[in-house]
Scaffold this motif. Sequence first.
Motif, PDB file in Angstrom:
ATOM      1  N   TRP A 168      16.423   8.631  -1.477  1.00 58.24           N
ATOM      2  CA  TRP A 168      15.870   7.347  -1.940  1.00 58.24           C
ATOM      3  C   TRP A 168      16.169   6.206  -0.982  1.00 58.24           C
ATOM      4  N   SER A 169      17.162   6.384  -0.120  1.00 58.38           N
ATOM      5  CA  SER A 169      17.425   5.294   0.832  1.00 58.38           C
ATOM      6  C   SER A 169      16.302   5.251   1.872  1.00 58.38           C
ATOM      7  N   GLU A 170      15.795   6.429   2.233  1.00 58.33           N
ATOM      8  CA  GLU A 170      14.628   6.446   3.131  1.00 58.33           C
ATOM      9  C   GLU A 170      13.433   5.790   2.437  1.00 58.33           C
ATOM     10  N   PHE A 171      13.213   6.210   1.192  1.00 59.75           N
ATOM     11  CA  PHE A 171      12.104   5.643   0.407  1.00 59.75           C
ATOM     12  C   PHE A 171      12.179   4.111   0.404  1.00 59.75           C
ATOM     13  N   ASN A 172      13.356   3.588   0.075  1.00 61.40           N
ATOM     14  CA  ASN A 172      13.494   2.131  -0.023  1.00 61.40           C
ATOM     15  C   ASN A 172      13.324   1.442   1.313  1.00 61.40           C
ATOM     16  N   LEU A 208       6.516  13.829  -1.891  1.00 62.48           N
ATOM     17  CA  LEU A 208       7.206  13.758  -3.191  1.00 62.48           C
ATOM     18  C   LEU A 208       7.535  12.305  -3.552  1.00 62.48           C
ATOM     19  N   MET A 209       7.791  11.519  -2.523  1.00 63.15           N
ATOM     20  CA  MET A 209       8.111  10.096  -2.778  1.00 63.15           C
ATOM     21  C   MET A 209       6.898   9.322  -3.280  1.00 63.15           C
ATOM     22  N   MET A 210       5.701   9.862  -3.013  1.00 63.26           N
ATOM     23  CA  MET A 210       4.486   9.155  -3.435  1.00 63.26           C
ATOM     24  C   MET A 210       4.429   8.910  -4.940  1.00 63.26           C
ATOM     25  N   PHE A 211       5.167   9.721  -5.705  1.00 63.05           N
ATOM     26  CA  PHE A 211       5.110   9.546  -7.163  1.00 63.05           C
ATOM     27  C   PHE A 211       6.001   8.409  -7.637  1.00 63.05           C
ATOM     28  N   TYR A 267       0.887  -1.163   0.000  1.00 56.87           N
ATOM     29  CA  TYR A 267       0.000   0.000   0.000  1.00 56.87           C
ATOM     30  C   TYR A 267       0.914   1.198   0.000  1.00 56.87           C
ATOM     31  N   SER A 268       0.366   2.374  -0.214  1.00 64.65           N
ATOM     32  CA  SER A 268       1.206   3.553  -0.328  1.00 64.65           C
ATOM     33  C   SER A 268       2.027   3.764   0.950  1.00 64.65           C
ATOM     34  N   SER A 269       3.341   3.902   0.763  1.00 55.54           N
ATOM     35  CA  SER A 269       4.258   4.037   1.896  1.00 55.54           C
ATOM     36  C   SER A 269       3.979   5.273   2.744  1.00 55.54           C
ATOM     37  N   LYS A 317      10.539  -1.243   2.401  1.00 60.07           N
ATOM     38  CA  LYS A 317      10.953  -2.563   2.906  1.00 60.07           C
ATOM     39  C   LYS A 317      10.307  -2.898   4.241  1.00 60.07           C
ATOM     40  N   GLY A 318       9.661  -1.913   4.858  1.00 64.97           N
ATOM     41  CA  GLY A 318       8.998  -2.202   6.123  1.00 64.97           C
ATOM     42  C   GLY A 318       9.614  -1.486   7.306  1.00 64.97           C
ATOM     43  N   ASN A 319      10.588  -0.621   7.043  1.00 63.71           N
ATOM     44  CA  ASN A 319      11.283   0.038   8.154  1.00 63.71           C
ATOM     45  C   ASN A 319      10.783   1.436   8.471  1.00 63.71           C
ATOM     46  N   GLY A 320       9.642   1.819   7.913  1.00 67.57           N
ATOM     47  CA  GLY A 320       9.107   3.140   8.234  1.00 67.57           C
ATOM     48  C   GLY A 320       8.650   3.188   9.684  1.00 67.57           C
ATOM     49  N   PRO A 321       8.384   4.413  10.176  1.00 64.68           N
ATOM     50  CA  PRO A 321       8.021   4.559  11.592  1.00 64.68           C
ATOM     51  C   PRO A 321       6.764   3.767  11.993  1.00 64.68           C
ATOM     52  N   CYS A 322       5.843   3.549  11.076  1.00 62.34           N
ATOM     53  CA  CYS A 322       4.566   2.910  11.460  1.00 62.34           C
ATOM     54  C   CYS A 322       4.216   1.653  10.662  1.00 62.34           C
TER      55      CYS A 322
END
Lengths: 311, 252
Positions: free
Chosen positions: A264-268, A195-198, A107-109, A272-277
């Motif tokens: 882009w490393s944050e994006f990736n 911006l990463m949403m695109f 789903y959208s990151s 990959k599942g490492n976002g805050p939530c």
Amino acid sequence: MTIEELERKFQDRIDAEEKIEAKDWMPEEYRKTLIRQISQHAHSEVVGMLPEGNWVTRAPNLKRKAILLAKIQDEAGHGLYLYSAAETLGVERDSLIDDLHSGKAKYSSIFNYPAISWADMGAIGWLVDGAAIMNQVALCRTSYGPYARAMVRICKEESFHQRQGYDILLSLSRGNAAQKRMCQDAINRWWWPSLMMFGPNDAHSPHSAQSMKWKIKRVSNDELRQRFVDMTVPQCEILGMKLPDDKLKWNPERGHYDFGEIDWSEFNNVLKGNGPCNKERLADRLNAHLDGAWVREAAMAHSEKRARRTA
Amino acid sequence: MIPKDHLFDFMLIHADTSLIISQRLSEWCGHGPVLEQDMAMTNLALDHIGRARLLYQYASELENAGRSEDELAFLRDELDYKNLLLAEYPNTDFAFTVTRQFFLDAFYIDLLDKLSGSADSRLAHIANKSLKETQYHYKWSSDWMIRLGDGTEISHEKVQNAVDRLWEYTGEIFQPAECELGMMEAGVAPSYEELSDSWHQRVNSVLAEATLKKPQSTWQQKGGKTGHHTEHLGYLLAEMQYMQRAYPGLDW
Ligand SMILES: [Fe+2]
Ligand SMILES: [Fe+2]
């Protein structure tokens, strides 16, 4: 007809701007791409209810609470239209939802970022719905008919979402120091993820070329991103807030705003599942599904009983 | 003419009940048992907040003390909230949420019907608008009572448990507060005895169709209308009032 002939005819229809309908012949890969994209889109609508749901019980006044509830209700509706559009391609909603829960479907990151202040309800509406609209307006002309029609309905509501988000920030930007501070902070946190949403730059976008040829996708990631930046910068000026990018500058030669490089490393990592939530969002969805199993079973059992009684 | 303070208190009982039930329903947002029901509960929450606003706005005009709808909704002490205890009961699970809603809807569907012909034209107008919504809510909640009661063994047990547990909060609905007695005398509000009879009829028939048992116990809690709430309300208010308390007097 051979597969090659079918494929050629199919491409001719696409090139002639004909809409593809559910019963029409389509290449397997076209079908798969659409299922992946539409279901991902549907999941995003549903997961997107969570960060906003996080503030509905704490909305600062009755009017804002009502507007936020109405918005979240719209998003649930979008999820339903999109699951229905995906089902026209011969998949079942239940199996799509299982794929979300198993992590197989994305789903959208953006929804893996936390909504930590009231200003986030403004920033999400303005930036996240705003970025989504860019994508969705382009998708109103997508080649698959049921998807395009779902998008037309959705776009009508999305522009209201963006306006209400902007309106929240407008109130904050005219408020006291605490309100201005939360407003700026929310913009700082949501700008880059929006911006990463695109998606990746065009040069690194793996599925794009084929999707453009099939006219599933009509405008490239980078072009949509640029449109979004160009639209947003003047709106931010009206707010009297700053976008967190030192490289952001009008370029008269290009007739567009230049902007800095996305991390882009944050994006990736978020992908990959490492976002805050990431973990909370998925756990919330999964738990709601598991906790609701007995309700769905009861509804099914009851309608079977009824059918038997009237039979 | 009825005394203004009776009318004001009456508005608050129902405005607060609407607001608090809306707050509870909105806690479901994003966590419903299936997407359609997530949407249905959000819709219920939305209708109730709309109703609460109309009632607070009227209350604010009646009071004529410069308190806005938001000040009434967010800046009173717990002792001043007059909502029915039933409304503040925690969601617990879908069976409790449906049962709580059903008990309330079975009351409001008749109250609003009567109030829509009230001598107070403003109240009649609000009631008329709300009645249409409540007819839909009642359909939703009574259908789900029947589905859950006459569904699986598990759902039957869960909804019976909710009925048994919530029963003690239903008597309060028909125990008129001073303002309600005043309104009845003035012919603005209907008789609560009649409302109670009609509520029991509705409940009897839905419980029967749902194959559920009506609880035998007769002891009933009270206190909501006079500001003496369950322990649950304080937490709900702490969350709901957070922004208004943390940042007083601002525009949002
Ligand atoms: Fe949406
Ligand atoms: Fe939206």
